[in-house]
Design a protein around this motif. Structure first.
Motif, mmCIF file in Angstrom:
data_model
loop_
_atom_site.group_PDB
_atom_site.id
_atom_site.type_symbol
_atom_site.label_atom_id
_atom_site.label_comp_id
_atom_site.label_asym_id
_atom_site.label_seq_id
_atom_site.Cartn_x
_atom_site.Cartn_y
_atom_site.Cartn_z
ATOM 1 N N SER A 1 -12.882 -10.332 -11.448
ATOM 2 C CA SER A 1 -11.803 -10.042 -10.584
ATOM 3 C C SER A 1 -11.006 -9.144 -11.055
ATOM 4 N N TYR A 2 -10.750 -8.390 -9.973
ATOM 5 C CA TYR A 2 -9.623 -7.396 -10.203
ATOM 6 C C TYR A 2 -8.600 -7.029 -9.130
ATOM 7 N N HIS A 3 -7.286 -7.226 -9.521
ATOM 8 C CA HIS A 3 -6.231 -7.042 -8.358
ATOM 9 C C HIS A 3 -5.411 -5.697 -8.510
ATOM 10 N N TRP A 4 -5.547 -4.827 -7.362
ATOM 11 C CA TRP A 4 -4.697 -3.676 -7.411
ATOM 12 C C TRP A 4 -3.343 -4.295 -6.962
ATOM 13 N N ALA A 5 -2.318 -4.225 -7.877
ATOM 14 C CA ALA A 5 -0.963 -4.503 -7.351
ATOM 15 C C ALA A 5 -0.355 -3.759 -6.342
ATOM 16 N N LYS A 6 -0.459 -2.521 -6.534
ATOM 17 C CA LYS A 6 0.328 -1.388 -5.817
ATOM 18 C C LYS A 6 -0.391 -1.409 -4.213
ATOM 19 N N LYS B 1 -7.198 -8.085 1.127
ATOM 20 C CA LYS B 1 -6.048 -7.174 1.201
ATOM 21 C C LYS B 1 -4.926 -7.852 1.585
ATOM 22 N N ARG B 2 -3.699 -7.875 1.030
ATOM 23 C CA ARG B 2 -2.609 -8.298 1.509
ATOM 24 C C ARG B 2 -1.666 -7.185 2.009
ATOM 25 N N PHE B 3 -0.934 -7.203 3.206
ATOM 26 C CA PHE B 3 -0.034 -6.209 3.747
ATOM 27 C C PHE B 3 1.100 -7.141 4.522
ATOM 28 N N LYS B 4 2.208 -6.146 4.312
ATOM 29 C CA LYS B 4 3.283 -6.533 4.898
ATOM 30 C C LYS B 4 3.850 -7.969 4.307
ATOM 31 N N LYS B 5 3.436 -8.172 3.332
ATOM 32 C CA LYS B 5 3.873 -9.271 2.588
ATOM 33 C C LYS B 5 3.439 -10.788 3.099
ATOM 34 N N VAL B 6 3.123 -10.917 4.406
ATOM 35 C CA VAL B 6 2.681 -12.158 4.865
ATOM 36 C C VAL B 6 1.484 -12.220 5.528
ATOM 37 N N TRP B 7 0.669 -11.127 5.492
ATOM 38 C CA TRP B 7 -0.701 -11.176 6.126
ATOM 39 C C TRP B 7 -1.732 -10.934 4.912
ATOM 40 N N THR B 8 -2.857 -11.681 5.106
ATOM 41 C CA THR B 8 -3.807 -11.618 3.921
ATOM 42 C C THR B 8 -5.267 -11.436 4.980
ATOM 43 N N TYR C 1 4.366 -17.075 6.135
ATOM 44 C CA TYR C 1 5.932 -16.653 6.482
ATOM 45 C C TYR C 1 6.932 -17.633 5.730
ATOM 46 N N ARG C 2 7.845 -16.946 5.304
ATOM 47 C CA ARG C 2 8.903 -18.090 4.364
ATOM 48 C C ARG C 2 10.226 -17.187 4.610
#
Length: 688
Positions: free
Chosen positions: A579-584, A632-639, A685-686
């Motif tokens: 696995s690899y996660h591109w944090a940016k 892909k995660r975007f806008k901190k709430v959607w994956t 959502y939090r």
């Protein structure tokens, strides 16, 4: 041998590829370091006095974190465990998934939800396909007996499902949608929140699958299924009184088994024999825990489990047949199980040489149904204690003992001896010797299943199965590296086996192999399993690499009477994960692979022609499962996620009699619907 060579080559290439990528990696970001820190701080609860870091646990334990659950994109528990090195999963269209751990079948594996055993075993197995994952915090897998702490059915291992139970101040809401290319869909939604000392959450999950078949026949290898699942909890953190928590969960599942068309050449007379299987379960738990003077910790729960499985048989008119749908009451039945469970445990935390744990564990079970001789119940009332001796920070020893009173038979005394020695900052040696037991189930003692095709009677005189377990583990941890070698041996005596019987002059059942088509349960056999597994993992920055191999030997009881049967059948199996996660950018990519070796079994069958017993070799062919997921995660709430399940497109494997002198044929076993593409969307959502 070709299978083993291919698997070994694949593992080597994957590992070399990972090393090349690591050499070219970019410096770790703050987000990736935070992910790495969370992994290092993983806390487990199974088999310990109090929650403790995984690296400090006295037993080597496999942990599947919430991040790992999300990466695998599994929908139910059996799919999640399918990639585990020490676990084999097989599917049954009606009974569901069947599990094996370290060469021991699922009837020796205890499955807990927050410490409460699940009910509803069919043929000794729990269908893990009815357990959703949306409400879980993590899954903990303990290999080996945990009978001192958890009693019966923990003879071979324990799988603990830890549910989410903490919410930060404010509210939360979310949902998950997933669709697959072969017609399976799941949707879920949750909302919860916390106000001062009170928090709660409710989750609903819906799964629908139209089923899948490999041919044009009406019957399907994978039956149509729907599930409705609701889980909720309410928690109150009272400073002086302690923490109170109420958890409730309900499941409604329906499986349809379609029969093939009868009399297809006569449309006005054609019909099919169809079945529906409806499962309803309701689980409730009220728990409380409190610390006293920072040295004494007390926790207790009261739980109730209800389970009902209803089978309905129908004669379904097809084509131009004018008949109405007809219910077959003779081939229909309902079975129900219930359990009350009370458990209270006190543990000390003196932070000195000696610590103690003591508890009470009371459980009352009941069963009813048309296939039981009578509505029956049994109770098990136990007390247990564990003494921990830690003369230095490097050495810890534990001695455990459990005694119980069973309402229907003499329960054995169980014990355990465990040790952990960290003689070097990077090296840890663990060892354990433990006894375990499995109580005869209510079905094994009271079954009454007689129809045109079956004659199975329970045996109220069964004894508990008893086991001995040896384990040695060597673990190395340094920075991002972790590796471990594990050796294990399991021995079971008085194993309960379904056997032909005759009735003697006193009216008692006596085992008589191949003497009749009437069966009952007897304590006849012993069983052994042994093996070794090796794991290697690397996690740094966005990289996560895991490799594993397990060599398992399964005992053949017929080896005592036949020189043609080996004492053990061995399998060599592999697991790989990259696995690899591109944090940016929020992208992540994961590849999972699990290689299953050919599995051999031996059975003895009476040949009416030669009038002799003959040994048959049964086999399940080797196969590999490989999954790919991209998120892909975007806008901190959607994956947003996509992927491929069963990338190698394995559908069936050879199964049946092998190539022995007495082979009688071969067939195939359904493993998977084949390659499936999926797309998923998750929203979390939090509020602040």
């Amino acid at each position: 041998m070709n299978y083993l060579k291919i698997s070994s080559i694949f593992s080597f290439l994957l590992w070399r590829c990972g090393l090349q990528l690591l050499n070219a990696q970019t410096p770790p970001t703050a987000d990736s370091l935070l992910l790495e820190e969370r992994q290092e701080e993983a806390v487990i609860v199974s088999g310990e006095f109090l929650p403790i870091g995984q690296a400090k646990a006295i037993e080597p334990l496999q942990l599947i974190s919430l991040e790992e659950i999300r990466r695998r994109a599994a929908l139910v528990l059996d799919e999640l465990l399918q990639q585990q090195l020490n676990i084999r999963i097989q599917q049954d269209g009606v009974l569901g998934s069947q599990i094996e751990m370290q060469g021991l079948s699922g009837r020796y594996i205890n499955v807990l939800v927050d410490g409460v055993p699940l009910v509803g075993r069919q043929d000794g197995q729990l269908d893990l396909g009815r357990m959703g994952l949306e409400n879980l915090k993590q899954v903990e897998i303990v290999e080996g007996p945990m009978s001192v702490l958890y009693g019966s059915n923990a003879l071979g291992g324990t799988i603990q499902l830890v549910t989410q139970d903490f919410i930060k101040e404010g509210g939360q809401a979310g949902g998950h949608l997933l669709g697959e290319s072969k017609g399976r869909y799941q949707g879920s939604a949750y909302f919860g929140g916390r106000y001062k000392a009170v928090s709660g959450r409710i989750n609903y999950r819906y799964l629908n699958w139209a089923g899948y078949g490999f041919d044009s026949l009406r019957s399907q290898a994978f039956n149509p299924k729907t599930q409705h699942d609701i889980q909720a909890f309410l928690r109150w953190d009272a400073k002086k009184l302690g923490q109170f928590r109420y958890r409730i969960g309900g499941l409604l599942e329906e499986i349809k088994q379609l029969g093939d068309t009868r009399l297809p050449d006569f449309p006005s007379l054609s019909y099919a024999n169809d079945y529906s299987f409806t499962t309803r379960s309701l689980d409730q738990q009220l728990s409380w825990k409190k610390g006293f003077d920072e040295r004494y910790h007390l926790q207790a729960f009261l739980a109730n489990n209800l389970y009902e499985r209803q089978k309905n048989a129908y004669r379904q008119p097809l084509g131009e047949n004018p008949e109405a749908l007809r219910h077959d009451s003779l081939d229909s039945d309902t079975s129900a199980f219930s359990a009350w469970h009370f458990r209270a445990v006190m543990a000390t935390e003196f932070r000195e040489v000696w610590d103690f744990q003591a508890g009470l564990d009371f459980r009352q079970e009941a069963a009813l149904g048309q296939r039981l001789k009578e509505d029956s119940e049994q109770g098990d009332y136990a007390a247990f204690g564990v003494v921990r001796y830690q003369p230095t920070a490097k050495l810890r020893l534990q001695l455990g003992l459990r005694g119980s009173y069973h309402t229907d038979y003499q329960a054995p005394l169980t014990y355990s001896v465990q040790g952990r020695w960290q003689w070097h900052p990077y090296w840890t040696l663990r060892g354990s010797y433990a006894s375990g037991f499995r109580a005869p189930s209510l079905k094994e003692r009271y079954m009454d299943f007689v129809d045109a095709n079956h004659f199975i009677q329970g045996n109220a005189d069964l004894k508990a199965e008893r086991s001995q377990h040896l384990r040695l583990n060597l673990d190395y941890r340094k920075g991002p590296w972790q590796t471990g070698l594990n050796l294990f041996y399991n021995y079971i005596e008085d194993q309960i086996t379904l056997q032909d019987f005759v009735v003697d002059s006193s009216g008692s059942y006596q085992p008589a192999p191949n003497a009749s088509n009437q069966y009952s349960y007897f304590n006849l056999e012993r069983y052994e399993s042994l093996g070794a597994d090796y794991r290697l993992s690397y996690q740094k920055g966005g990289w996560r690499i895991q490799l594993g191999a397990i060599y398992t030997g399964r005992y053949n009881s017929l080896s005592q009477d036949s020189e043609a049967v080996p004492r053990y059948n061995y399998t060599l199996e592999f697991s790989q994960q990259l696995s690899y996660h591109w944090a940016k950018t929020g992208w992540s990519c994961s590849i999972f692979r699990r290689d299953y070796d050919k599995l051999l079994r031996y059975a003895e069958t009476y040949n009416p022609i030669t009038q002799e017993n003959e040994v048959y070799e049964y086999s399940l062919g080797a196969y590999s499962l490989m999954d790919l997921t991209i998120q892909k995660r975007f806008k901190k709430v959607w994956t947003l996620g996509a992927g491929v399940r069963n990338l190698l497109d394995v559908q069936t494997v050879a199964s049946g009699d092998g190539s022995s002198a007495h082979s009688g044929g071969s067939g195939s076993m359904a493993i998977s619907p084949g390659r499936q593409f999926f797309l998923q969307l998750r929203y979390n959502y939090r509020s602040k």
